[in-house]
Design a protein around this motif. Structure first.
Motif, short mmCIF file in Angstrom:
data_model
loop_
_atom_site.label_atom_id
_atom_site.label_comp_id
_atom_site.label_asym_id
_atom_site.label_seq_id
_atom_site.Cartn_x
_atom_site.Cartn_y
_atom_site.Cartn_z
N HIS A 40 -6.12 -7.23 9.04
CA HIS A 40 -6.35 -5.91 8.44
C HIS A 40 -6.35 -6.18 6.93
N GLU A 43 -3.84 -5.47 3.77
CA GLU A 43 -2.40 -5.72 3.94
C GLU A 43 -1.99 -6.90 3.06
N ARG A 92 -8.63 -1.78 7.49
CA ARG A 92 -8.15 -1.73 8.88
C ARG A 92 -9.29 -1.56 9.88
N HIS A 169 0.63 -9.63 9.02
CA HIS A 169 0.15 -8.28 8.67
C HIS A 169 1.20 -7.60 7.79
N CYS A 170 0.97 -6.30 7.53
CA CYS A 170 2.05 -5.44 7.07
C CYS A 170 1.75 -4.05 7.61
ZN LIG Z 1 -2.29 -4.91 10.45
#
Ligand SMILES: [Zn+2]
Length: 372
Positions: A40, A43, A92, A169-170
């Motif tokens: 994503h 992130e 995203r 990710h975050c």
């Molecule tokens: Zn993510």
């Protein structure tokens, strides 16, 4: 370190995008670790961790301490990284189609079953190799229909023969937390300890086919298909690491996270050296199906009432939604006992918008366990 460039299917004439992979350690290897960041694309904390990992891997390689090949992809989604809407990054979803970049990864189960026919034996180590080759060939046989499909196929090709896969990710606003499969948990637990995970969400099949899930579930499904005929090992452990919230881009945190990942690789023997003592596990792993996911019942101004990482009790007031026209306040309460591991960043909501999530020990949800 060897840097390789993998060109994606060209989206529009006159453009070109590449996935760049960095390969550390022995070229001939039996064990492999795969780490990617920012699938994503918005992130950013994960990208900074990858940058810190590069420095450590270069030093470890120079010191001759890499006992496995380590592949690092610091920018896993160059297409999403180029997406901005009116100045705001939007990584995203693919803007052209609305598809989530981390859903519906290729899952060539039937193709693998066909390719391994006649090659499997009673030796699980032999079967591991046979399945990995068949998996790679099955992915190579896929003709991607667009740029996103070519990106997903390329990332799978880089990761499918790895014993350990970390997808960095975050979240929106969050504490450090992990997603992994029930059978990967034993191998992932040291990382959870070193990195200070405050929540770990376990599932068998969340029906998302996210990157980590598509990689580990293939072994689970193969084992089910060939049960009683041949021993099929669970060939990898995969984990999605959520490096807190999108704005938690911090030099000290990135160093801390990179050190923790290296410590976990030393602990598992991918890197030679004396393992660091394992810290306490901050919170037990809980079923993804047990996490309570709060949804706004009405629109309004969102006021958080619980701090991130706090332990909440059933009945606790979690979120206030304020109607700016009437001043009326609607409070959303927890039904679960657990940790508030992530919450919404945007402070205005419409009905149906997600507000936050709390871990829970008892499975209560079924069907699709992750958001779109
Ligand atoms: Zn993510």
């Amino acid at each position: 370190m060897k840097r390789l460039t993998h060109s994606l299917l060209t989206a529009t004439p006159g453009t070109r995008r590449d996935v760049v992979s960095e390969h550390y350690g022995p070229a001939q290897y039996t064990r492999k670790v795969y780490i990617q960041a920012c699938l994503h694309a918005d992130e950013t904390p994960a990208m900074l961790v990858a940058s810190e990992l590069r420095q450590r891997l270069l030093a470890l390689e120079a010191a001759g301490r890499l006992a496995a090949q380590v592949v690092l992809v610091p920018v896993a989604n160059p297409a999403g990284l180029a997406q901005f809407v009116m100045g705001a990054p939007s990584g995203r979803f693919e803007l052209g189609s609305g598809r989530n970049y981390n859903r519906d990864f290729p899952f060539p189960l039937e193709a693998i079953v066909q390719r391994v026919e006649g090659q499997l034996t009673d030796d699980p180590a032999h079967n591991l190799k046979v399945v990995r080759v068949a998996w790679q060939q099955s992915l190579e046989a896929i003709t991607p229909r667009d740029e996103m499909a070519s990106l997903q196929r390329q990332l799978m090709l880089l990761a499918c023969d790895a014993e350990l896969v970390l997808d960095l990710h975050c979240s929106r606003e969050a504490v450090m937390h992990l997603y992994t499969s029930e059978w990967s948990w034993a191998q992932v637990e040291p990382l959870a300890r070193y990195i200070g995970s405050q929540a770990t969400l376990l599932s068998v099949d969340s029906q998302a086919l996210s990157f980590d899930e598509a990689l580990s579930l293939i072994w689970w499904r193969l084992r089910e298909r060939l049960q009683g005929q041949y021993p099929i090992p669970l060939g990898n452990a995969c984990v999605t690491v959520e490096h807190r919230g999108q704005r938690d881009v911090d030099a000290d945190l990135a160093c801390q996270d990179a050190d923790a990942i290296i410590a976990a690789l030393v602990h598992a023997g991918f890197i030679s050296g004396e393992p660091e003592a394992l810290p306490e596990l901050l919170w037990p792993a809980t079923p993804l199906a047990g996490s309570e996911q709060f949804i706004a019942p009405m629109g309004g101004v969102l006021v958080h009432r619980v701090a991130l990482g706090a332990q909440v009790s059933p009945g606790q007031a979690m979120f206030d939604l304020v109607d700016p026209l009437s001043g009326e306040v609607t409070t959303v309460h927890s039904a679960t006992a657990g940790v508030l591991y992530m919450r919404r960043d945007v402070r205005f909501v419409r009905p149906g918008d997600p507000l936050g999530r709390v871990t829970g020990h008892v499975p209560v949800r079924t069907g699709k366990l992750l958001s779109a």
